[in-house]
Design a protein around this motif. Structure first.
Motif, PDB file in Angstrom:
ATOM      1  N   ASP A 285      67.276  11.166 -50.960  1.00 34.66           N
ATOM      2  CA  ASP A 285      68.697  11.318 -51.285  1.00 34.66           C
ATOM      3  C   ASP A 285      69.140  12.770 -51.240  1.00 34.66           C
ATOM      4  N   ASP A 286      68.277  13.673 -51.677  1.00 34.58           N
ATOM      5  CA  ASP A 286      68.630  15.097 -51.662  1.00 34.58           C
ATOM      6  C   ASP A 286      68.938  15.575 -50.242  1.00 34.58           C
ATOM      7  N   HIS A 287      68.335  14.931 -49.256  1.00 34.45           N
ATOM      8  CA  HIS A 287      68.542  15.333 -47.859  1.00 34.45           C
ATOM      9  C   HIS A 287      69.434  14.350 -47.110  1.00 34.45           C
ATOM     10  N   ALA A 288      70.056  13.414 -47.840  1.00 37.50           N
ATOM     11  CA  ALA A 288      71.009  12.459 -47.262  1.00 37.50           C
ATOM     12  C   ALA A 288      70.423  11.697 -46.081  1.00 37.50           C
ATOM     13  N   HIS A 289      69.172  11.273 -46.229  1.00 36.97           N
ATOM     14  CA  HIS A 289      68.527  10.478 -45.201  1.00 36.97           C
ATOM     15  C   HIS A 289      68.573   8.998 -45.562  1.00 36.97           C
TER      16      HIS A 289
ATOM     17  N   PRO B 177      71.880   6.286 -46.148  1.00 34.75           N
ATOM     18  CA  PRO B 177      71.911   7.612 -46.768  1.00 34.75           C
ATOM     19  C   PRO B 177      72.827   7.636 -47.981  1.00 34.75           C
ATOM     20  N   VAL B 178      72.577   8.567 -48.870  1.00 38.55           N
ATOM     21  CA  VAL B 178      73.272   8.593 -50.150  1.00 38.55           C
ATOM     22  C   VAL B 178      74.775   8.736 -49.999  1.00 38.55           C
ATOM     23  N   ASP B 179      75.242   9.373 -48.927  1.00 43.06           N
ATOM     24  CA  ASP B 179      76.680   9.573 -48.756  1.00 43.06           C
ATOM     25  C   ASP B 179      77.308   8.512 -47.860  1.00 43.06           C
ATOM     26  N   ALA B 180      76.532   7.453 -47.495  1.00 46.07           N
ATOM     27  CA  ALA B 180      77.076   6.409 -46.631  1.00 46.07           C
ATOM     28  C   ALA B 180      77.988   5.488 -47.423  1.00 46.07           C
ATOM     29  N   PRO B 181      79.165   5.135 -46.909  1.00 43.87           N
ATOM     30  CA  PRO B 181      80.052   4.229 -47.623  1.00 43.87           C
ATOM     31  C   PRO B 181      79.460   2.843 -47.757  1.00 43.87           C
TER      32      PRO B 181
ATOM     33  N   ARG C  56      77.028   1.888 -49.653  1.00 42.38           N
ATOM     34  CA  ARG C  56      75.607   1.796 -49.961  1.00 42.38           C
ATOM     35  C   ARG C  56      75.414   1.131 -51.316  1.00 42.38           C
TER      36      ARG C  56
END
Length: 210
Positions: free
Chosen positions: A155-159, A200-204, A206
């Motif tokens: 999550d820290d790297h938005a993978h 990824p953590v910033d994906a809508p 999720r």
């Protein structure tokens, strides 16, 4: 009580032992190694060969250790930039694969591995190849702690993260950590594993981990 951290190179044999015990009755693994006696030993030989065949710079091996230092759980992740096992490395480990599978079951295993490869997402992702817990520690939260440990970094790297699951119980654990089903994987002998993706953590949209 247990602590989660990185495995050393010297601990990979112990990691293979944990995975062999954890997956001795798994439908995918049994489909590869057969259902006869000695499954734990053959599964351990399979994971030992797989670990040796991997590019050591392309994987992260997380382990859970109890208060005595005994490894009670392990998770093997492939990094997004990993090259995977090369043909040369796989060939070098052929004796280990033959010990685990036997010559007659090698084609079944190759067909299953190819089915898994075909279902891997195209987008960069962390791939959870294996996660397992010793029988005596199952149900104590070891698997959940191992997942959470690596997913914080993901999550820290938005993978994104991806895995295959072969049992409903395991799928329930992965759903609690934000994974969603991407359907059944066909072509794996005697099993119908499910592909699971964690955006990824910033994906809508999720799903939130619970």
């Amino acid at each position: 009580m247990f602590d989660v951290g990185a495995a050393s190179r010297a601990e990979l044999a112990a990691v293979a032992g944990v995975l062999g015990e954890a997956f001795a009755d798994d439908p995918v693994v049994v489909g590869m190694i057969g259902a006869a006696d000695g499954r734990c030993e053959r599964a351990t030989a399979l994971y030992a060969a797989l670990l040796r065949a991997q590019d050591p710079d392309g994987i992260e091996v997380d382990v859970a250790r109890d208060e005595t230092g005994l490894i009670v759980g392990a998770a093997v992740w492939e990094r997004p930039d990993a090259r995977g096992a090369t043909a040369r490395r796989l060939l070098r480990e052929a004796p280990g694969f033959l010990q685990a599978l036997g010559p007659l079951r090698v084609p079944l295993a190759l067909r299953g591995w190819n089915a898994f490869v075909r279902h891997r997402p195209d987008e960069p992702h962390w791939y959870l190849g294996e996660i397992g817990v010793r029988a005596a520690q199952r149900g104590t939260g070891v698997g959940s702690r191992l997942l959470a440990h690596r997913l914080r970094h993901v999550d820290d790297h938005a993978h994104g993260a991806y895995l295959e699951s072969s049992t409903p119980r395991n799928r329930a654990l992965y759903v609690r950590h934000g994974f969603e089903s991407r359907g059944e994987i066909r072509g794996v002998h005697a099993a119908r594993p499910t592909a699971m993706w964690r955006p990824p953590v910033d994906a809508p949209g999720r799903p939130a981990a619970r």
